[in-house]
Design a protein around this motif. Structure first.
Motif, PDB file in Angstrom:
ATOM      1  N   SER A   1       0.673  -1.504  -0.266  1.00 54.78           N
ATOM      2  CA  SER A   1      -0.241   0.131  -0.080  1.00 54.78           C
ATOM      3  C   SER A   1       0.899   1.708  -0.145  1.00 54.78           C
ATOM      4  O   SER A   1       0.861   2.082  -0.591  1.00 54.78           O
ATOM      5  CB  SER A   1      -1.300  -0.190   1.048  1.00 54.78           C
ATOM      6  OG  SER A   1      -0.304   0.026   2.174  1.00 54.78           O
ATOM      7  N   GLY A   2       2.007   0.499   0.791  1.00 55.44           N
ATOM      8  CA  GLY A   2       2.453   2.623   0.702  1.00 55.44           C
ATOM      9  C   GLY A   2       3.826   2.889  -0.732  1.00 55.44           C
ATOM     10  O   GLY A   2       3.790   3.834  -1.560  1.00 55.44           O
ATOM     11  N   LEU A   3       3.919   1.248  -0.916  1.00 57.44           N
ATOM     12  CA  LEU A   3       4.124   1.817  -3.133  1.00 57.44           C
ATOM     13  C   LEU A   3       3.117   1.743  -4.115  1.00 57.44           C
ATOM     14  O   LEU A   3       3.235   2.896  -4.739  1.00 57.44           O
ATOM     15  CB  LEU A   3       5.003   0.370  -3.346  1.00 57.44           C
ATOM     16  CG  LEU A   3       5.678   0.165  -4.700  1.00 57.44           C
ATOM     17  CD1 LEU A   3       6.840   1.359  -4.793  1.00 57.44           C
ATOM     18  CD2 LEU A   3       6.171  -1.057  -4.619  1.00 57.44           C
ATOM     19  N   TYR A   4       2.225   1.756  -3.669  1.00 61.22           N
ATOM     20  CA  TYR A   4       1.068   2.205  -4.378  1.00 61.22           C
ATOM     21  C   TYR A   4       0.603   3.645  -4.261  1.00 61.22           C
ATOM     22  O   TYR A   4       0.566   4.321  -5.626  1.00 61.22           O
ATOM     23  CB  TYR A   4      -0.275   1.170  -4.259  1.00 61.22           C
ATOM     24  CG  TYR A   4      -1.826   1.406  -4.877  1.00 61.22           C
ATOM     25  CD1 TYR A   4      -1.224   1.725  -6.323  1.00 61.22           C
ATOM     26  CD2 TYR A   4      -2.653   2.370  -4.417  1.00 61.22           C
ATOM     27  CE1 TYR A   4      -2.363   1.547  -7.024  1.00 61.22           C
ATOM     28  CE2 TYR A   4      -3.505   2.829  -5.133  1.00 61.22           C
ATOM     29  CZ  TYR A   4      -3.316   2.378  -6.712  1.00 61.22           C
ATOM     30  OH  TYR A   4      -4.418   2.705  -7.417  1.00 61.22           O
TER      31      TYR A   4
ATOM     32  N   LEU B   1       0.786   6.559  -7.122  1.00 60.36           N
ATOM     33  CA  LEU B   1      -0.360   7.705  -6.830  1.00 60.36           C
ATOM     34  C   LEU B   1       1.013   9.013  -7.297  1.00 60.36           C
ATOM     35  O   LEU B   1       0.427   9.807  -7.943  1.00 60.36           O
ATOM     36  CB  LEU B   1      -1.306   7.131  -6.802  1.00 60.36           C
ATOM     37  CG  LEU B   1      -1.309   5.859  -6.522  1.00 60.36           C
ATOM     38  CD1 LEU B   1      -3.284   5.972  -6.231  1.00 60.36           C
ATOM     39  CD2 LEU B   1      -2.650   6.409  -8.325  1.00 60.36           C
ATOM     40  N   LYS B   2       1.355   9.220  -6.068  1.00 59.10           N
ATOM     41  CA  LYS B   2       1.847   9.878  -6.013  1.00 59.10           C
ATOM     42  C   LYS B   2       2.889  10.694  -7.128  1.00 59.10           C
ATOM     43  O   LYS B   2       3.384  12.512  -7.913  1.00 59.10           O
ATOM     44  CB  LYS B   2       3.052  10.368  -4.317  1.00 59.10           C
ATOM     45  CG  LYS B   2       3.085  11.900  -4.066  1.00 59.10           C
ATOM     46  CD  LYS B   2       2.341  13.004  -3.475  1.00 59.10           C
ATOM     47  CE  LYS B   2       3.005  14.684  -2.871  1.00 59.10           C
ATOM     48  NZ  LYS B   2       2.051  15.187  -2.572  1.00 59.10           N
ATOM     49  N   LEU B   3       3.918   9.997  -7.381  1.00 59.28           N
ATOM     50  CA  LEU B   3       4.985  10.095  -8.966  1.00 59.28           C
ATOM     51  C   LEU B   3       4.126   9.972  -9.965  1.00 59.28           C
ATOM     52  O   LEU B   3       4.166  11.499 -10.443  1.00 59.28           O
ATOM     53  CB  LEU B   3       6.112   9.515  -8.754  1.00 59.28           C
ATOM     54  CG  LEU B   3       6.649   8.980  -7.598  1.00 59.28           C
ATOM     55  CD1 LEU B   3       7.994   8.031  -7.776  1.00 59.28           C
ATOM     56  CD2 LEU B   3       7.587  10.255  -7.689  1.00 59.28           C
ATOM     57  N   ILE B   4       3.187   9.405 -10.265  1.00 59.79           N
ATOM     58  CA  ILE B   4       2.023  10.039 -11.276  1.00 59.79           C
ATOM     59  C   ILE B   4       1.618  10.879 -11.362  1.00 59.79           C
ATOM     60  O   ILE B   4       1.771  11.903 -12.076  1.00 59.79           O
ATOM     61  CB  ILE B   4       1.011   8.997 -12.087  1.00 59.79           C
ATOM     62  CG1 ILE B   4       2.343   7.546 -12.112  1.00 59.79           C
ATOM     63  CG2 ILE B   4      -0.117   8.877 -13.044  1.00 59.79           C
ATOM     64  CD1 ILE B   4       1.343   5.873 -12.098  1.00 59.79           C
ATOM     65  N   HIS B   5       0.893  11.290 -10.313  1.00 57.03           N
ATOM     66  CA  HIS B   5       0.269  12.563 -10.296  1.00 57.03           C
ATOM     67  C   HIS B   5       1.379  13.677 -10.127  1.00 57.03           C
ATOM     68  O   HIS B   5       0.336  15.010 -11.367  1.00 57.03           O
ATOM     69  CB  HIS B   5      -0.207  12.876  -9.097  1.00 57.03           C
ATOM     70  CG  HIS B   5      -1.152  14.015  -8.486  1.00 57.03           C
ATOM     71  ND1 HIS B   5      -2.382  14.534  -9.728  1.00 57.03           N
ATOM     72  CD2 HIS B   5      -1.731  14.838  -7.528  1.00 57.03           C
ATOM     73  CE1 HIS B   5      -2.693  15.661  -9.399  1.00 57.03           C
ATOM     74  NE2 HIS B   5      -1.835  16.091  -8.639  1.00 57.03           N
ATOM     75  N   GLY B   6       2.365  14.020  -9.976  1.00 56.09           N
ATOM     76  CA  GLY B   6       3.078  15.014  -9.944  1.00 56.09           C
ATOM     77  C   GLY B   6       3.636  14.851 -11.562  1.00 56.09           C
ATOM     78  O   GLY B   6       3.916  16.014 -12.000  1.00 56.09           O
ATOM     79  N   LYS B   7       4.018  14.191 -12.386  1.00 55.24           N
ATOM     80  CA  LYS B   7       4.439  13.906 -13.307  1.00 55.24           C
ATOM     81  C   LYS B   7       2.680  14.573 -14.370  1.00 55.24           C
ATOM     82  O   LYS B   7       3.517  15.558 -15.135  1.00 55.24           O
ATOM     83  CB  LYS B   7       4.532  12.924 -13.812  1.00 55.24           C
ATOM     84  CG  LYS B   7       5.969  12.396 -13.682  1.00 55.24           C
ATOM     85  CD  LYS B   7       6.306  10.684 -14.406  1.00 55.24           C
ATOM     86  CE  LYS B   7       7.868  10.562 -13.844  1.00 55.24           C
ATOM     87  NZ  LYS B   7       7.725   8.897 -14.206  1.00 55.24           N
TER      88      LYS B   7
END
Length: 66
Positions: A48-51, A55-61
């Motif tokens: 869940s932490g990796l997920y 998501l945070k990285l994708i949202h930031g991109k």
């Protein structure tokens, strides 16, 4: 019906040892199950932490490239 007595003998030392080891394995199961539960909980938290990180990285991109 057969009325002949069944001939028996006491267990050999190997059979006694096998029976003792079997008993030890059965009595050791709760500890192994506790260890398995700890590993599964750790794995669940890690996934869940990796997920959330992905998501945070994708949202930031998306914010930087749109």
């Amino acid at each position: 019906m057969n009325n002949h007595p069944i001939i028996t003998s006491p267990p050999s030392s190997g059979e006694v040892l096998l029976r003792e080891r079997f008993t030890d394995e059965i009595t050791g199961q709760p500890e192994r199950l506790d260890a398995l539960a700890r590993q599964l909980l750790t794995l669940e938290l890690a996934i869940s932490g990796l997920y959330a990180t992905v998501l945070k990285l994708i949202h930031g991109k998306e914010r930087w490239f749109s």
